[in-house]
Design a protein around this motif. Sequence first.
Motif, PDB file in Angstrom:
ATOM      1  N   GLU A  75     -56.484  33.836 -14.971  1.00 46.97           N
ATOM      2  CA  GLU A  75     -55.496  34.810 -14.473  1.00 46.97           C
ATOM      3  C   GLU A  75     -54.907  35.658 -15.610  1.00 46.97           C
ATOM      4  O   GLU A  75     -54.301  36.691 -15.348  1.00 46.97           O
ATOM      5  CB  GLU A  75     -54.385  34.110 -13.678  1.00 46.97           C
ATOM      6  CG  GLU A  75     -53.427  33.307 -14.533  1.00 46.97           C
ATOM      7  CD  GLU A  75     -52.209  32.803 -13.744  1.00 46.97           C
ATOM      8  OE1 GLU A  75     -52.354  32.492 -12.551  1.00 46.97           O
ATOM      9  OE2 GLU A  75     -51.129  32.730 -14.346  1.00 46.97           O
ATOM     10  N   ASP A  76     -55.064  35.221 -16.860  1.00 52.63           N
ATOM     11  CA  ASP A  76     -54.493  35.973 -17.984  1.00 52.63           C
ATOM     12  C   ASP A  76     -55.512  36.876 -18.688  1.00 52.63           C
ATOM     13  O   ASP A  76     -55.168  37.560 -19.645  1.00 52.63           O
ATOM     14  CB  ASP A  76     -53.902  35.006 -19.019  1.00 52.63           C
ATOM     15  CG  ASP A  76     -52.497  34.568 -18.633  1.00 52.63           C
ATOM     16  OD1 ASP A  76     -51.973  35.118 -17.640  1.00 52.63           O
ATOM     17  OD2 ASP A  76     -51.939  33.676 -19.301  1.00 52.63           O
ATOM     18  N   ILE A  77     -56.774  36.875 -18.212  1.00 56.93           N
ATOM     19  CA  ILE A  77     -57.789  37.694 -18.883  1.00 56.93           C
ATOM     20  C   ILE A  77     -57.449  39.173 -18.694  1.00 56.93           C
ATOM     21  O   ILE A  77     -57.259  39.638 -17.575  1.00 56.93           O
ATOM     22  CB  ILE A  77     -59.198  37.374 -18.344  1.00 56.93           C
ATOM     23  CG1 ILE A  77     -59.592  35.946 -18.754  1.00 56.93           C
ATOM     24  CG2 ILE A  77     -60.230  38.378 -18.882  1.00 56.93           C
ATOM     25  CD1 ILE A  77     -60.888  35.472 -18.155  1.00 56.93           C
ATOM     26  N   GLY A  78     -57.357  39.875 -19.805  1.00 58.69           N
ATOM     27  CA  GLY A  78     -57.045  41.302 -19.749  1.00 58.69           C
ATOM     28  C   GLY A  78     -55.600  41.619 -19.439  1.00 58.69           C
ATOM     29  O   GLY A  78     -55.238  42.785 -19.285  1.00 58.69           O
ATOM     30  N   ALA A  88     -53.733  27.727 -23.176  1.00 63.16           N
ATOM     31  CA  ALA A  88     -53.767  28.481 -21.917  1.00 63.16           C
ATOM     32  C   ALA A  88     -53.287  27.614 -20.757  1.00 63.16           C
ATOM     33  O   ALA A  88     -52.623  28.101 -19.839  1.00 63.16           O
ATOM     34  CB  ALA A  88     -55.183  28.987 -21.655  1.00 63.16           C
ATOM     35  N   GLU A  89     -53.625  26.337 -20.798  1.00 67.72           N
ATOM     36  CA  GLU A  89     -53.158  25.431 -19.744  1.00 67.72           C
ATOM     37  C   GLU A  89     -51.631  25.347 -19.747  1.00 67.72           C
ATOM     38  O   GLU A  89     -50.981  25.478 -18.703  1.00 67.72           O
ATOM     39  CB  GLU A  89     -53.739  24.027 -19.961  1.00 67.72           C
ATOM     40  CG  GLU A  89     -53.224  23.009 -18.957  1.00 67.72           C
ATOM     41  CD  GLU A  89     -53.349  21.568 -19.441  1.00 67.72           C
ATOM     42  OE1 GLU A  89     -54.178  21.293 -20.320  1.00 67.72           O
ATOM     43  OE2 GLU A  89     -52.589  20.734 -18.934  1.00 67.72           O
ATOM     44  N   MET A  90     -51.051  25.162 -20.934  1.00 68.83           N
ATOM     45  CA  MET A  90     -49.596  25.041 -21.018  1.00 68.83           C
ATOM     46  C   MET A  90     -48.920  26.367 -20.682  1.00 68.83           C
ATOM     47  O   MET A  90     -47.822  26.393 -20.128  1.00 68.83           O
ATOM     48  CB  MET A  90     -49.175  24.545 -22.407  1.00 68.83           C
ATOM     49  CG  MET A  90     -49.635  23.142 -22.741  1.00 68.83           C
ATOM     50  SD  MET A  90     -49.382  21.948 -21.411  1.00 68.83           S
ATOM     51  CE  MET A  90     -47.598  21.854 -21.352  1.00 68.83           C
ATOM     52  N   ASP A  91     -49.603  27.456 -20.980  1.00 66.57           N
ATOM     53  CA  ASP A  91     -49.128  28.797 -20.633  1.00 66.57           C
ATOM     54  C   ASP A  91     -49.056  28.931 -19.103  1.00 66.57           C
ATOM     55  O   ASP A  91     -48.056  29.383 -18.539  1.00 66.57           O
ATOM     56  CB  ASP A  91     -50.112  29.770 -21.305  1.00 66.57           C
ATOM     57  CG  ASP A  91     -50.124  31.175 -20.778  1.00 66.57           C
ATOM     58  OD1 ASP A  91     -49.488  31.438 -19.757  1.00 66.57           O
ATOM     59  OD2 ASP A  91     -50.794  32.013 -21.401  1.00 66.57           O
ATOM     60  N   TRP A  92     -50.102  28.464 -18.420  1.00 68.71           N
ATOM     61  CA  TRP A  92     -50.119  28.494 -16.938  1.00 68.71           C
ATOM     62  C   TRP A  92     -48.970  27.641 -16.392  1.00 68.71           C
ATOM     63  O   TRP A  92     -48.245  28.052 -15.492  1.00 68.71           O
ATOM     64  CB  TRP A  92     -51.465  27.965 -16.429  1.00 68.71           C
ATOM     65  CG  TRP A  92     -51.677  28.144 -14.953  1.00 68.71           C
ATOM     66  CD1 TRP A  92     -52.321  29.185 -14.355  1.00 68.71           C
ATOM     67  CD2 TRP A  92     -51.247  27.276 -13.898  1.00 68.71           C
ATOM     68  NE1 TRP A  92     -52.319  28.999 -12.984  1.00 68.71           N
ATOM     69  CE2 TRP A  92     -51.670  27.848 -12.680  1.00 68.71           C
ATOM     70  CE3 TRP A  92     -50.551  26.074 -13.855  1.00 68.71           C
ATOM     71  CZ2 TRP A  92     -51.410  27.256 -11.441  1.00 68.71           C
ATOM     72  CZ3 TRP A  92     -50.289  25.489 -12.626  1.00 68.71           C
ATOM     73  CH2 TRP A  92     -50.712  26.076 -11.434  1.00 68.71           C
ATOM     74  N   ARG A  93     -48.816  26.460 -16.951  1.00 64.44           N
ATOM     75  CA  ARG A  93     -47.745  25.568 -16.472  1.00 64.44           C
ATOM     76  C   ARG A  93     -46.376  26.205 -16.700  1.00 64.44           C
ATOM     77  O   ARG A  93     -45.465  26.068 -15.886  1.00 64.44           O
ATOM     78  CB  ARG A  93     -47.814  24.221 -17.186  1.00 64.44           C
ATOM     79  CG  ARG A  93     -49.050  23.413 -16.832  1.00 64.44           C
ATOM     80  CD  ARG A  93     -48.993  22.038 -17.474  1.00 64.44           C
ATOM     81  NE  ARG A  93     -50.257  21.338 -17.375  1.00 64.44           N
ATOM     82  CZ  ARG A  93     -50.698  20.717 -16.291  1.00 64.44           C
ATOM     83  NH1 ARG A  93     -49.956  20.686 -15.203  1.00 64.44           N
ATOM     84  NH2 ARG A  93     -51.867  20.111 -16.298  1.00 64.44           N
ATOM     85  N   GLU A  94     -46.231  26.889 -17.842  1.00 62.27           N
ATOM     86  CA  GLU A  94     -44.963  27.555 -18.159  1.00 62.27           C
ATOM     87  C   GLU A  94     -44.665  28.635 -17.121  1.00 62.27           C
ATOM     88  O   GLU A  94     -43.563  28.717 -16.589  1.00 62.27           O
ATOM     89  CB  GLU A  94     -45.072  28.184 -19.551  1.00 62.27           C
ATOM     90  CG  GLU A  94     -43.788  28.755 -20.100  1.00 62.27           C
ATOM     91  CD  GLU A  94     -42.849  27.671 -20.586  1.00 62.27           C
ATOM     92  OE1 GLU A  94     -43.324  26.605 -21.030  1.00 62.27           O
ATOM     93  OE2 GLU A  94     -41.630  27.891 -20.507  1.00 62.27           O
ATOM     94  N   ASP A  95     -45.681  29.454 -16.827  1.00 63.62           N
ATOM     95  CA  ASP A  95     -45.469  30.574 -15.915  1.00 63.62           C
ATOM     96  C   ASP A  95     -45.208  30.122 -14.483  1.00 63.62           C
ATOM     97  O   ASP A  95     -44.601  30.854 -13.712  1.00 63.62           O
ATOM     98  CB  ASP A  95     -46.694  31.511 -15.944  1.00 63.62           C
ATOM     99  CG  ASP A  95     -46.730  32.360 -17.197  1.00 63.62           C
ATOM    100  OD1 ASP A  95     -45.718  32.367 -17.925  1.00 63.62           O
ATOM    101  OD2 ASP A  95     -47.756  33.002 -17.461  1.00 63.62           O
ATOM    102  N   HIS A  96     -45.718  28.955 -14.124  1.00 65.85           N
ATOM    103  CA  HIS A  96     -45.573  28.514 -12.726  1.00 65.85           C
ATOM    104  C   HIS A  96     -44.696  27.281 -12.603  1.00 65.85           C
ATOM    105  O   HIS A  96     -44.801  26.532 -11.639  1.00 65.85           O
ATOM    106  CB  HIS A  96     -46.955  28.254 -12.123  1.00 65.85           C
ATOM    107  CG  HIS A  96     -47.842  29.459 -12.190  1.00 65.85           C
ATOM    108  ND1 HIS A  96     -47.547  30.628 -11.522  1.00 65.85           N
ATOM    109  CD2 HIS A  96     -48.978  29.715 -12.885  1.00 65.85           C
ATOM    110  CE1 HIS A  96     -48.481  31.529 -11.789  1.00 65.85           C
ATOM    111  NE2 HIS A  96     -49.344  31.003 -12.630  1.00 65.85           N
ATOM    112  N   ARG A  97     -43.815  27.067 -13.588  1.00 68.23           N
ATOM    113  CA  ARG A  97     -43.043  25.827 -13.587  1.00 68.23           C
ATOM    114  C   ARG A  97     -42.017  25.773 -12.469  1.00 68.23           C
ATOM    115  O   ARG A  97     -41.551  24.706 -12.103  1.00 68.23           O
ATOM    116  CB  ARG A  97     -42.372  25.613 -14.950  1.00 68.23           C
ATOM    117  CG  ARG A  97     -41.227  26.563 -15.225  1.00 68.23           C
ATOM    118  CD  ARG A  97     -40.865  26.552 -16.692  1.00 68.23           C
ATOM    119  NE  ARG A  97     -39.689  27.378 -16.947  1.00 68.23           N
ATOM    120  CZ  ARG A  97     -39.701  28.713 -16.949  1.00 68.23           C
ATOM    121  NH1 ARG A  97     -40.820  29.362 -16.691  1.00 68.23           N
ATOM    122  NH2 ARG A  97     -38.596  29.387 -17.176  1.00 68.23           N
TER     123      ARG A  97
END
Length: 319
Positions: free
Chosen positions: A133-136, A278-287
Amino acid sequence: MSQHFLLSAAARTLSLSAVARMSEEEAHSALQQIRWSDNGGEPYCPRCGCAASYAYTTRRLWKCKGCGHQYSVTSGTIFAGRKLDIRDYLLAIAIFCNSAKGTSALQLSRDLDVQYKTAFVLAHKLREAMAAEDIGATVSGEVEVDGCYVGGYVKPANWKEHRRDRRFARNQNGKREVVIVARERNGKTLTFVSKTEDGAVPTIQKIVAPGSVVYADEASHWDQLQARFLTRRINHSQVYSDGVGCTNQAESFFSRLRRAEIGTYHHFAGPYLGAYAAEMDWREDHRRTSNGEQFLMVANAAMGHAVSRQWKGYWQRCR
Ligand SMILES: [Zn+2]
Protein backbone atom coordinates in the motif's frame (compact mmCIF):
# COMPACT_ATOMS: atom_id res chain seq x y z
CA MET A 1 -11.02 10.89 30.68
CA SER A 2 -12.13 9.13 27.57
CA GLN A 3 -11.37 5.49 27.13
CA HIS A 4 -8.34 4.52 25.05
CA PHE A 5 -9.36 3.07 21.69
CA LEU A 6 -7.55 -0.19 22.27
CA LEU A 7 -9.47 -0.73 25.51
CA SER A 8 -12.84 -0.19 23.86
CA ALA A 9 -15.07 -2.93 22.49
CA ALA A 10 -14.88 -1.25 19.07
CA ALA A 11 -11.22 -2.34 18.80
CA ARG A 12 -12.19 -6.02 19.08
CA THR A 13 -14.27 -7.15 16.15
CA LEU A 14 -12.38 -10.32 15.28
CA SER A 15 -12.41 -13.49 17.31
CA LEU A 16 -9.57 -15.93 16.82
CA SER A 17 -11.77 -18.76 18.07
CA ALA A 18 -14.40 -17.96 15.44
CA VAL A 19 -11.75 -18.28 12.72
CA ALA A 20 -10.40 -21.48 14.29
CA ARG A 21 -13.89 -22.98 14.36
CA MET A 22 -14.45 -22.40 10.62
CA SER A 23 -14.71 -25.50 8.49
CA GLU A 24 -12.41 -25.64 5.47
CA GLU A 25 -15.52 -25.11 3.31
CA GLU A 26 -16.42 -21.91 5.21
CA ALA A 27 -12.83 -20.66 5.08
CA HIS A 28 -12.74 -21.26 1.35
CA SER A 29 -15.94 -19.34 0.70
CA ALA A 30 -14.77 -16.49 2.98
CA LEU A 31 -11.53 -16.20 1.02
CA GLN A 32 -13.45 -16.43 -2.25
CA GLN A 33 -15.64 -13.50 -1.14
CA ILE A 34 -12.51 -11.47 -0.29
CA ARG A 35 -10.64 -12.29 -3.47
CA TRP A 36 -13.47 -11.59 -5.89
CA SER A 37 -15.26 -8.93 -3.85
CA ASP A 38 -15.34 -6.74 -6.99
CA ASN A 39 -17.50 -9.40 -8.66
CA GLY A 40 -19.84 -10.23 -5.76
CA GLY A 41 -17.61 -13.14 -4.74
CA GLU A 42 -18.07 -14.88 -8.11
CA PRO A 43 -14.77 -16.17 -9.52
CA TYR A 44 -13.26 -14.92 -12.74
CA CYS A 45 -10.14 -16.03 -14.55
CA PRO A 46 -6.92 -14.50 -13.17
CA ARG A 47 -5.31 -14.90 -16.58
CA CYS A 48 -7.88 -13.50 -19.04
CA GLY A 49 -10.56 -11.99 -16.77
CA CYS A 50 -13.34 -14.15 -18.23
CA ALA A 51 -16.17 -14.71 -15.72
CA ALA A 52 -17.49 -17.90 -17.35
CA SER A 53 -15.97 -21.01 -15.83
CA TYR A 54 -16.59 -24.66 -15.13
CA ALA A 55 -16.54 -25.53 -11.44
CA TYR A 56 -15.05 -28.90 -10.55
CA THR A 57 -17.20 -30.99 -8.24
CA THR A 58 -14.39 -33.03 -6.71
CA ARG A 59 -11.87 -30.24 -6.02
CA ARG A 60 -12.12 -26.52 -5.25
CA LEU A 61 -11.00 -25.48 -8.72
CA TRP A 62 -12.41 -23.68 -11.71
CA LYS A 63 -11.59 -23.94 -15.41
CA CYS A 64 -11.91 -20.82 -17.52
CA LYS A 65 -14.31 -21.21 -20.46
CA GLY A 66 -12.38 -18.56 -22.37
CA CYS A 67 -8.75 -19.67 -22.17
CA GLY A 68 -8.93 -23.05 -20.46
CA HIS A 69 -6.80 -21.91 -17.52
CA GLN A 70 -7.37 -23.94 -14.38
CA TYR A 71 -7.35 -21.87 -11.21
CA SER A 72 -8.06 -21.98 -7.50
CA VAL A 73 -8.96 -19.25 -5.02
CA THR A 74 -5.27 -18.55 -4.37
CA SER A 75 -3.91 -18.82 -7.95
CA GLY A 76 -1.98 -15.73 -8.99
CA THR A 77 -2.02 -14.29 -5.45
CA ILE A 78 0.64 -14.10 -2.77
CA PHE A 79 -0.55 -17.51 -1.47
CA ALA A 80 -0.11 -19.18 -4.88
CA GLY A 81 1.28 -22.71 -4.63
CA ARG A 82 -0.15 -23.05 -1.12
CA LYS A 83 0.20 -26.27 0.79
CA LEU A 84 -1.68 -25.50 4.01
CA ASP A 85 -5.43 -25.47 4.53
CA ILE A 86 -7.07 -22.17 3.72
CA ARG A 87 -8.22 -21.86 7.32
CA ASP A 88 -4.56 -21.85 8.39
CA TYR A 89 -3.92 -18.81 6.20
CA LEU A 90 -6.89 -17.00 7.73
CA LEU A 91 -5.63 -17.95 11.19
CA ALA A 92 -2.14 -16.71 10.33
CA ILE A 93 -3.56 -13.34 9.25
CA ALA A 94 -5.70 -13.08 12.40
CA ILE A 95 -2.74 -13.91 14.68
CA PHE A 96 -0.50 -11.49 12.78
CA CYS A 97 -3.03 -8.65 13.09
CA ASN A 98 -3.71 -9.23 16.77
CA SER A 99 -0.10 -8.71 17.83
CA ALA A 100 0.75 -5.01 17.92
CA LYS A 101 4.52 -5.61 18.03
CA GLY A 102 4.57 -8.32 15.39
CA THR A 103 4.56 -12.11 15.51
CA SER A 104 7.80 -14.04 15.28
CA ALA A 105 8.05 -16.95 12.87
CA LEU A 106 8.73 -19.33 15.77
CA GLN A 107 5.57 -18.26 17.56
CA LEU A 108 3.55 -18.56 14.35
CA SER A 109 5.00 -22.03 13.76
CA ARG A 110 3.84 -23.14 17.23
CA ASP A 111 0.40 -21.53 16.87
CA LEU A 112 -0.26 -23.14 13.47
CA ASP A 113 1.77 -26.31 14.08
CA VAL A 114 3.85 -25.83 10.94
CA GLN A 115 7.61 -25.85 10.40
CA TYR A 116 9.59 -22.72 11.25
CA LYS A 117 10.53 -22.35 7.58
CA THR A 118 6.86 -22.37 6.54
CA ALA A 119 5.95 -19.76 9.14
CA PHE A 120 8.96 -17.59 8.19
CA VAL A 121 7.94 -17.44 4.54
CA LEU A 122 4.24 -17.03 5.36
CA ALA A 123 4.95 -14.05 7.64
CA HIS A 124 7.17 -12.46 4.99
CA LYS A 125 4.43 -12.91 2.37
CA LEU A 126 2.05 -11.04 4.67
CA ARG A 127 4.67 -8.30 5.14
CA GLU A 128 5.12 -7.99 1.39
CA ALA A 129 1.34 -7.65 0.90
CA MET A 130 1.10 -5.10 3.72
CA ALA A 131 3.97 -3.04 2.31
CA ALA A 132 2.32 -2.80 -1.11
CA GLU A 133 0.00 0.00 0.00
CA ASP A 134 3.01 2.34 0.39
CA ILE A 135 4.55 1.72 -3.06
CA GLY A 136 4.84 5.05 -4.84
CA ALA A 137 3.21 6.87 -1.91
CA THR A 138 4.30 10.30 -0.74
CA VAL A 139 3.77 12.25 2.48
CA SER A 140 2.83 15.90 2.68
CA GLY A 141 1.85 18.67 5.06
CA GLU A 142 3.79 18.63 8.32
CA VAL A 143 6.34 15.82 7.97
CA GLU A 144 8.76 14.61 10.63
CA VAL A 145 11.96 12.96 9.44
CA ASP A 146 14.37 10.91 11.50
CA GLY A 147 16.55 7.80 11.45
CA CYS A 148 16.92 4.79 13.74
CA TYR A 149 20.10 2.70 13.64
CA VAL A 150 19.65 -1.06 13.61
CA GLY A 151 22.11 -3.96 13.60
CA GLY A 152 25.87 -4.10 13.47
CA TYR A 153 26.25 -4.78 17.17
CA VAL A 154 29.82 -5.45 18.17
CA LYS A 155 30.15 -7.39 21.37
CA PRO A 156 32.72 -5.92 23.74
CA ALA A 157 35.64 -8.25 24.45
CA ASN A 158 35.66 -10.11 27.73
CA TRP A 159 38.82 -8.53 29.16
CA LYS A 160 38.98 -4.77 29.49
CA GLU A 161 42.37 -4.54 27.83
CA HIS A 162 41.04 -6.27 24.70
CA ARG A 163 38.07 -3.92 24.34
CA ARG A 164 38.05 -1.33 21.55
CA ASP A 165 36.30 1.99 21.23
CA ARG A 166 33.23 0.98 19.24
CA ARG A 167 32.47 4.59 18.26
CA PHE A 168 35.23 4.48 15.63
CA ALA A 169 34.28 3.16 12.20
CA ARG A 170 37.39 0.95 12.14
CA ASN A 171 36.08 -0.93 15.17
CA GLN A 172 32.60 -1.49 13.73
CA ASN A 173 31.58 -4.35 11.45
CA GLY A 174 29.86 -2.29 8.72
CA LYS A 175 26.54 -4.10 9.18
CA ARG A 176 24.76 -1.20 10.82
CA GLU A 177 21.94 0.32 8.79
CA VAL A 178 19.41 3.02 9.44
CA VAL A 179 15.63 2.89 9.13
CA ILE A 180 14.46 6.28 7.92
CA VAL A 181 10.95 7.43 8.64
CA ALA A 182 9.03 10.29 7.06
CA ARG A 183 5.86 10.67 9.06
CA GLU A 184 2.99 13.07 8.58
CA ARG A 185 1.69 14.54 11.80
CA ASN A 186 -1.57 12.67 12.45
CA GLY A 187 -1.17 10.89 9.15
CA LYS A 188 0.75 8.48 7.02
CA THR A 189 4.10 6.89 7.79
CA LEU A 190 6.68 5.94 5.15
CA THR A 191 9.88 4.03 5.86
CA PHE A 192 12.93 2.89 3.97
CA VAL A 193 16.40 1.58 4.77
CA SER A 194 19.64 3.42 4.10
CA LYS A 195 23.28 2.85 4.96
CA THR A 196 23.51 6.28 6.56
CA GLU A 197 21.14 9.15 7.37
CA ASP A 198 23.18 11.33 5.05
CA GLY A 199 22.61 8.93 2.14
CA ALA A 200 18.86 9.02 2.75
CA VAL A 201 18.41 12.66 1.79
CA PRO A 202 17.75 12.09 -1.97
CA THR A 203 15.00 9.54 -1.20
CA ILE A 204 13.41 11.85 1.37
CA GLN A 205 13.34 14.57 -1.26
CA LYS A 206 11.44 12.16 -3.51
CA ILE A 207 8.84 10.88 -1.02
CA VAL A 208 8.02 14.19 0.68
CA ALA A 209 5.69 16.29 -1.47
CA PRO A 210 6.84 19.80 -2.45
CA GLY A 211 5.38 22.49 -0.21
CA SER A 212 5.60 20.34 2.92
CA VAL A 213 7.07 21.56 6.18
CA VAL A 214 9.83 19.18 7.31
CA TYR A 215 10.71 18.74 10.97
CA ALA A 216 14.10 17.25 11.74
CA ASP A 217 16.67 17.12 14.50
CA GLU A 218 19.92 19.10 14.64
CA ALA A 219 22.07 16.60 12.67
CA SER A 220 23.95 18.55 10.00
CA HIS A 221 23.07 16.29 7.04
CA TRP A 222 19.42 17.39 7.30
CA ASP A 223 20.62 20.89 6.27
CA GLN A 224 20.37 19.65 2.66
CA LEU A 225 16.59 19.44 3.06
CA GLN A 226 16.44 23.20 3.53
CA ALA A 227 17.08 23.75 -0.17
CA ARG A 228 13.76 22.13 -1.07
CA PHE A 229 11.48 22.39 1.96
CA LEU A 230 10.60 24.82 4.68
CA THR A 231 12.35 23.10 7.61
CA ARG A 232 11.97 23.41 11.34
CA ARG A 233 14.82 21.99 13.40
CA ILE A 234 14.87 20.94 16.99
CA ASN A 235 18.06 20.62 18.97
CA HIS A 236 17.62 17.53 21.10
CA SER A 237 20.56 18.39 23.33
CA GLN A 238 18.51 21.35 24.56
CA VAL A 239 14.84 20.42 24.19
CA TYR A 240 12.67 17.66 22.70
CA SER A 241 9.75 19.92 21.78
CA ASP A 242 9.59 23.69 21.83
CA GLY A 243 5.83 23.70 21.26
CA VAL A 244 6.08 23.84 17.45
CA GLY A 245 9.20 21.98 16.41
CA CYS A 246 9.63 18.35 17.41
CA THR A 247 10.18 14.92 15.89
CA ASN A 248 8.19 13.14 18.56
CA GLN A 249 5.86 11.38 16.08
CA ALA A 250 8.89 9.92 14.32
CA GLU A 251 10.41 8.95 17.68
CA SER A 252 7.23 7.21 18.78
CA PHE A 253 7.30 5.10 15.62
CA PHE A 254 10.90 4.15 16.43
CA SER A 255 9.85 3.28 19.95
CA ARG A 256 7.44 0.67 18.59
CA LEU A 257 9.97 -0.49 15.98
CA ARG A 258 12.55 -0.99 18.73
CA ARG A 259 10.09 -2.87 20.92
CA ALA A 260 9.30 -5.20 18.01
CA GLU A 261 13.04 -5.76 17.55
CA ILE A 262 13.86 -6.33 21.19
CA GLY A 263 10.67 -7.99 22.37
CA THR A 264 9.49 -10.03 19.38
CA TYR A 265 11.97 -10.51 16.57
CA HIS A 266 15.25 -10.19 18.57
CA HIS A 267 17.13 -9.77 15.30
CA PHE A 268 15.82 -8.17 12.16
CA ALA A 269 18.83 -6.34 10.79
CA GLY A 270 20.20 -7.44 7.44
CA PRO A 271 18.52 -8.11 4.12
CA TYR A 272 14.94 -8.08 5.42
CA LEU A 273 15.17 -4.97 7.61
CA GLY A 274 13.07 -3.01 5.11
CA ALA A 275 10.31 -5.64 5.30
CA TYR A 276 10.16 -5.46 9.10
CA ALA A 277 10.18 -1.66 9.00
CA ALA A 278 7.33 -1.72 6.46
CA GLU A 279 5.38 -4.10 8.69
CA MET A 280 5.73 -1.81 11.70
CA ASP A 281 4.88 1.15 9.46
CA TRP A 282 1.61 -0.60 8.48
CA ARG A 283 0.83 -1.35 12.12
CA GLU A 284 1.55 2.29 13.02
CA ASP A 285 -0.77 3.63 10.33
CA HIS A 286 -3.61 1.28 11.25
CA ARG A 287 -3.17 1.13 15.01
CA ARG A 288 -6.54 2.77 15.63
CA THR A 289 -8.37 0.38 13.31
CA SER A 290 -10.33 -2.54 14.77
CA ASN A 291 -8.67 -5.95 14.48
CA GLY A 292 -11.54 -7.18 12.28
CA GLU A 293 -10.88 -4.41 9.77
CA GLN A 294 -7.14 -5.02 9.96
CA PHE A 295 -7.78 -8.68 9.21
CA LEU A 296 -9.83 -7.77 6.13
CA MET A 297 -7.21 -5.25 4.99
CA VAL A 298 -4.39 -7.80 5.16
CA ALA A 299 -6.51 -10.55 3.58
CA ASN A 300 -7.53 -8.15 0.79
CA ALA A 301 -3.93 -7.05 0.29
CA ALA A 302 -2.77 -10.69 0.12
CA MET A 303 -5.50 -11.66 -2.35
CA GLY A 304 -4.87 -8.56 -4.46
CA HIS A 305 -1.09 -9.04 -4.53
CA ALA A 306 0.60 -10.84 -7.38
CA VAL A 307 2.67 -13.97 -6.78
CA SER A 308 5.70 -13.08 -4.68
CA ARG A 309 8.87 -13.33 -6.72
CA GLN A 310 10.93 -13.18 -3.58
CA TRP A 311 9.04 -15.59 -1.34
CA LYS A 312 7.35 -18.18 -3.53
CA GLY A 313 9.59 -21.23 -3.55
CA TYR A 314 12.07 -19.47 -1.23
CA TRP A 315 13.33 -22.64 0.45
CA GLN A 316 13.61 -24.49 -2.87
CA ARG A 317 16.09 -21.82 -3.95
CA CYS A 318 17.91 -21.40 -0.61
CA ARG A 319 18.87 -24.82 0.52
ZN1 LIG B 1 -9.14 -17.37 -18.77
